[in-house]
Design a protein around this motif. Sequence first.
Motif, PDB file in Angstrom:
ATOM      1  N   GLU A  57      47.917  65.972  18.946  1.00 21.97           N
ATOM      2  CA  GLU A  57      46.826  65.006  18.821  1.00 21.97           C
ATOM      3  C   GLU A  57      46.745  64.218  20.125  1.00 21.97           C
ATOM      4  N   CYS A  58      45.576  63.665  20.407  1.00 18.97           N
ATOM      5  CA  CYS A  58      45.439  62.814  21.585  1.00 18.97           C
ATOM      6  C   CYS A  58      46.291  61.557  21.459  1.00 18.97           C
ATOM      7  N   THR A  59      46.508  60.917  22.571  1.00 22.83           N
ATOM      8  CA  THR A  59      47.007  59.548  22.562  1.00 22.83           C
ATOM      9  C   THR A  59      45.820  58.619  22.789  1.00 22.83           C
ATOM     10  N   TYR A  60      46.017  57.336  22.439  1.00 25.23           N
ATOM     11  CA  TYR A  60      44.875  56.405  22.438  1.00 25.23           C
ATOM     12  C   TYR A  60      45.235  55.085  23.117  1.00 25.23           C
ATOM     13  N   PRO A  61      45.221  55.060  24.462  1.00 26.35           N
ATOM     14  CA  PRO A  61      45.398  53.794  25.172  1.00 26.35           C
ATOM     15  C   PRO A  61      44.274  52.834  24.810  1.00 26.35           C
ATOM     16  N   ASN A  62      44.559  51.543  24.882  1.00 20.94           N
ATOM     17  CA  ASN A  62      43.545  50.555  24.553  1.00 20.94           C
ATOM     18  C   ASN A  62      43.877  49.252  25.264  1.00 20.94           C
ATOM     19  N   GLY A  63      42.947  48.325  25.250  1.00 14.04           N
ATOM     20  CA  GLY A  63      43.214  47.072  25.931  1.00 14.04           C
ATOM     21  C   GLY A  63      41.998  46.180  25.981  1.00 14.04           C
ATOM     22  N   THR A  64      42.181  45.039  26.646  1.00 12.30           N
ATOM     23  CA  THR A  64      41.108  44.061  26.830  1.00 12.30           C
ATOM     24  C   THR A  64      40.964  43.738  28.310  1.00 12.30           C
ATOM     25  N   HIS A  65      39.743  43.781  28.804  1.00  8.08           N
ATOM     26  CA  HIS A  65      39.411  43.328  30.146  1.00  8.08           C
ATOM     27  C   HIS A  65      38.518  42.096  30.021  1.00  8.08           C
ATOM     28  N   ILE A  66      38.801  41.077  30.796  1.00  7.52           N
ATOM     29  CA  ILE A  66      37.958  39.874  30.829  1.00  7.52           C
ATOM     30  C   ILE A  66      37.565  39.605  32.269  1.00  7.52           C
ATOM     31  N   CYS A  67      36.280  39.513  32.485  1.00 10.90           N
ATOM     32  CA  CYS A  67      35.716  39.305  33.822  1.00 10.90           C
ATOM     33  C   CYS A  67      34.937  37.995  33.839  1.00 10.90           C
ATOM     34  N   GLU A  68      35.145  37.214  34.871  1.00 11.99           N
ATOM     35  CA  GLU A  68      34.400  35.958  35.030  1.00 11.99           C
ATOM     36  C   GLU A  68      33.664  35.998  36.360  1.00 11.99           C
ATOM     37  N   VAL A  69      32.378  35.690  36.323  1.00 11.98           N
ATOM     38  CA  VAL A  69      31.551  35.798  37.523  1.00 11.98           C
ATOM     39  C   VAL A  69      30.833  34.485  37.804  1.00 11.98           C
ATOM     40  N   GLU A  70      30.475  34.346  39.065  1.00  9.77           N
ATOM     41  CA  GLU A  70      29.605  33.237  39.482  1.00  9.77           C
ATOM     42  C   GLU A  70      28.466  33.844  40.288  1.00  9.77           C
ATOM     43  N   ILE A  71      27.252  33.427  39.971  1.00 12.80           N
ATOM     44  CA  ILE A  71      26.059  34.004  40.588  1.00 12.80           C
ATOM     45  C   ILE A  71      25.287  32.917  41.316  1.00 12.80           C
ATOM     46  N   ASP A  72      24.859  33.234  42.521  1.00 18.57           N
ATOM     47  CA  ASP A  72      23.982  32.347  43.276  1.00 18.57           C
ATOM     48  C   ASP A  72      22.544  32.674  42.870  1.00 18.57           C
ATOM     49  N   PRO A  73      21.852  31.787  42.146  1.00 13.83           N
ATOM     50  CA  PRO A  73      20.511  32.121  41.660  1.00 13.83           C
ATOM     51  C   PRO A  73      19.478  32.239  42.778  1.00 13.83           C
ATOM     52  N   ASP A  74      19.791  31.702  43.950  1.00 11.87           N
ATOM     53  CA  ASP A  74      18.843  31.789  45.060  1.00 11.87           C
ATOM     54  C   ASP A  74      18.872  33.152  45.751  1.00 11.87           C
ATOM     55  N   THR A  75      19.969  33.866  45.612  1.00  9.34           N
ATOM     56  CA  THR A  75      20.095  35.172  46.262  1.00  9.34           C
ATOM     57  C   THR A  75      20.379  36.299  45.286  1.00  9.34           C
ATOM     58  N   GLY A  76      20.851  35.960  44.081  1.00  3.95           N
ATOM     59  CA  GLY A  76      21.242  36.966  43.114  1.00  3.95           C
ATOM     60  C   GLY A  76      22.616  37.557  43.361  1.00  3.95           C
ATOM     61  N   LYS A  77      23.334  37.055  44.351  1.00  2.00           N
ATOM     62  CA  LYS A  77      24.650  37.606  44.674  1.00  2.00           C
ATOM     63  C   LYS A  77      25.672  37.209  43.618  1.00  2.00           C
ATOM     64  N   THR A  78      26.460  38.198  43.185  1.00  2.00           N
ATOM     65  CA  THR A  78      27.492  37.976  42.176  1.00  2.00           C
ATOM     66  C   THR A  78      28.868  37.983  42.825  1.00  2.00           C
ATOM     67  N   GLU A  79      29.685  37.016  42.455  1.00  2.00           N
ATOM     68  CA  GLU A  79      31.081  36.989  42.875  1.00  2.00           C
ATOM     69  C   GLU A  79      31.968  37.026  41.636  1.00  2.00           C
ATOM     70  N   ILE A  80      32.875  37.969  41.597  1.00  2.00           N
ATOM     71  CA  ILE A  80      33.859  37.997  40.511  1.00  2.00           C
ATOM     72  C   ILE A  80      34.965  37.023  40.885  1.00  2.00           C
ATOM     73  N   VAL A  81      35.094  35.976  40.103  1.00  2.00           N
ATOM     74  CA  VAL A  81      36.052  34.920  40.444  1.00  2.00           C
ATOM     75  C   VAL A  81      37.376  35.062  39.702  1.00  2.00           C
ATOM     76  N   ARG A  82      37.378  35.786  38.573  1.00  2.00           N
ATOM     77  CA  ARG A  82      38.604  36.066  37.839  1.00  2.00           C
ATOM     78  C   ARG A  82      38.477  37.414  37.161  1.00  2.00           C
ATOM     79  N   TYR A  83      39.599  38.127  37.107  1.00  2.00           N
ATOM     80  CA  TYR A  83      39.596  39.381  36.360  1.00  2.00           C
ATOM     81  C   TYR A  83      40.963  39.541  35.721  1.00  2.00           C
ATOM     82  N   THR A  84      40.961  39.679  34.396  1.00  2.00           N
ATOM     83  CA  THR A  84      42.204  39.710  33.617  1.00  2.00           C
ATOM     84  C   THR A  84      42.248  40.990  32.794  1.00  2.00           C
ATOM     85  N   ILE A  85      43.409  41.627  32.809  1.00  2.00           N
ATOM     86  CA  ILE A  85      43.599  42.889  32.082  1.00  2.00           C
ATOM     87  C   ILE A  85      44.882  42.800  31.272  1.00  2.00           C
ATOM     88  N   VAL A  86      44.775  43.088  29.987  1.00  2.00           N
ATOM     89  CA  VAL A  86      45.959  43.276  29.153  1.00  2.00           C
ATOM     90  C   VAL A  86      45.778  44.609  28.432  1.00  2.00           C
TER      91      VAL A  86
END
Length: 769
Positions: free
Chosen positions: A613-642
């Motif tokens: 049978e297959c194995t089944y890795p799993n987890g949670t990713h959490i990404c936090e972004v900040e966007i400049d509304p004048d340019t649309g540019k996105t910056e990832i300010v935090r990234y968490t993986i468990v």
Amino acid sequence: MTVVTPKFGMGASVLRVEDLAFITGQGRYTDDIAPDGLLHGFVLRSPVAKASFTIASTEAAAKAPGVHLVLTGADLGHLGDLRSGMMQKQPDGTRAPTRDIPILCRDRVNYVGDAVAFVVADSRAQAQDAAELIDIDYEAEDAAADTATALEAGTPLVWPELGSNRAFLNEMGDRGKTDTAFAKADKVVRVEFVNNRLVCNYMEPRSAIAEWKEDENRFVLTTGSQGVHSMQTILAGVFGMPTDKIRVITPDVGGGFGPKSFVYREYALVIEAASRLKKPVKWAGDRTEHFLTDAQGRDNVVSADMALDKTGRFLGMRVRLVANLGAYISQYGPFIPYVGATMSTGVYDIPALDVSISGVYTNTCPVDAYRGAGRPEAALLLEKLVDACARELGIGVEEIRRRNFIRPEQFPYRTATGRLYDTGEFDGHMTLAMERAGWSGFEKRYKAAAAAGRIRGIGMATYVEACAFPGSEPAFLQLNADGTVTLSIGTQSNGQGHATAYAQFVSEKLNLDIAKIRVHQGDTDRLKSGGGTGGSRSIPLGGVSTARAGEDLAEKIRRIAADELEASPADIELVDGVARIVGTDRSIGFADIARAAKKPSDIEGFGEFVQDECTYPNGTHICEVEIDPDTGKTEIVRYTIVDDFGATVNPILLAGQVHGGVVQGIGQALTESTVYSEDGQLLTASFMDYAMPRADTVPSFHFETRNVPSTTNALGIKGAGEAGTIGATPAALNAVTDALYRAYGIRHIEMPATPTRIWNAIREAGSEG
């Protein structure tokens, strides 16, 4: 017997033994190899997406300086096509016919980059110059290049004899049960979006060298791959010869990610040319050829609906998927959307499911497995839909997940598609990830960003994937005369660190310094069979087999040492390359043990773990972004993986695999997109137009594991090679969507969420408001 703890065993943070050679320029890749008398090939490719063609003459090319051979489709009637055997059964029980890839096109081309002729000369430049002298007349026709409109009336047909651009139809689940669930639903939430097409862009473009070995009466093909044995089998079929007539060798490989699993036309072409010329022939592709011709990934148009009751529990789910296969059926192409669909319900207890998949032909490069191969597509669909459900109900995205997670007491759990999950604690890793990501403090950070004129969002993805598919990967160990040990195994490292990871398993069993363990892969002469690398199978299958081979060899070493030292095998311990009687100074070195062996099998170890049978890795990713509304540019300010990978073999290697996968997932969410024009021209055929993620695109990651050992795998390992890619794309997209929803009420943005796309969405929302 005293147990001596090895310092290089499973779980140790061992530095990669491969890296010294790579960082000092001592790696040995296919394009570094130059046999005596080497000739060079160039493939002439179609400049149009759909056309009939005639070759009026190759005479000028054949007479050009340095040219030895010109091949066209008319010259290759004795060769078979590249075939796929992966068509799944349709609802009526039939398997749709394939459209196989000819080694060279005969009278029609079906995408820009389709192969028309092959020229061999003293140099690549001469071959390319000569190819331009081939007199070809193209009668261009209207092309079908868009996934969304492939099945619409009036769209040109890629294969007119089929009467439709539909390549196949797959269905799974229970439509009647799902209809009943929707009928009693309190709410139904829908999402529609495009899962954008990707070009894999490994660091090392493909290349291949073929040699005819007169003294061996066979060919030798050297090429970067993800497994030599499947290449040997497929190419033998193309040439209609026994497999032992083609030896395949893979040296160092600079990235694979799925597309280097496949047999491409150039491999058959160099073999054919070497056969005719009796000289070695090399083809080396450049980056533009990679964009045009190497199998691409994703490219789905999808809609999905979720039926919910009043409490926010999921009752049923409908999925309608259109999967672009390109102009031909690539090696595993039809299997990719199918296997992804089997993971449709993810980590959630969804009792009813109705999935329909339409594979479609278009006049584009063939589509096949790319890191995750269907599972990233499934996770993105589901996690985007779950977030949409949370917004519709006005509850937190974490709360709707908690209400619908498969609970630990439900394992083993059979999904609506028949998948059997063995273990999992989904709420556990989500809760830990939220703690590590500072979830509870987000509102404060959101307000601070707003005060600075920026918008902020936070998104999560809770995923599960299927990997280490049923099967095995045997491992063979040999104690050498100098006291070192060699492992031979049929997987193939593409940069993952196999030489380190496999050696750890051996070291743990023999208590031998890892520097004295050699790992051999990539040669059909060393092993009769091997499954190759893909689907995160190498360590869950090959690693367990290697551990068992280590146990087998250790026992044989103890027996020989016991005979030599006149002791019982139970009294022998293995320490730093010697076998000694416990509690004494009487010992014998591994080199002497090798010499004392009466027959070769006395110092050979074998192990094979078969997984059902297959194995089944799993987890949670959490990404936090900040966007400049004048340019649309996105910056990832935090990234968490468990993540839950069952068990960790090497934390350093694991972190590298996860980080790389996350960056690829972020690339799909924010920057990467393959774009074809209406007439099938590839508009993103270089790094000038195709935006890869860069170091300044991504943040530092917080990564940790919260492992629940697999009960399917003998060592509890679940696999990790693709997981980063599977969790990252929905986490990043959900974060961007969260920011736009909080600030402007925008519920949807297509990928990649580029600055231009975000800026336009904000302006459109402002004008509507």
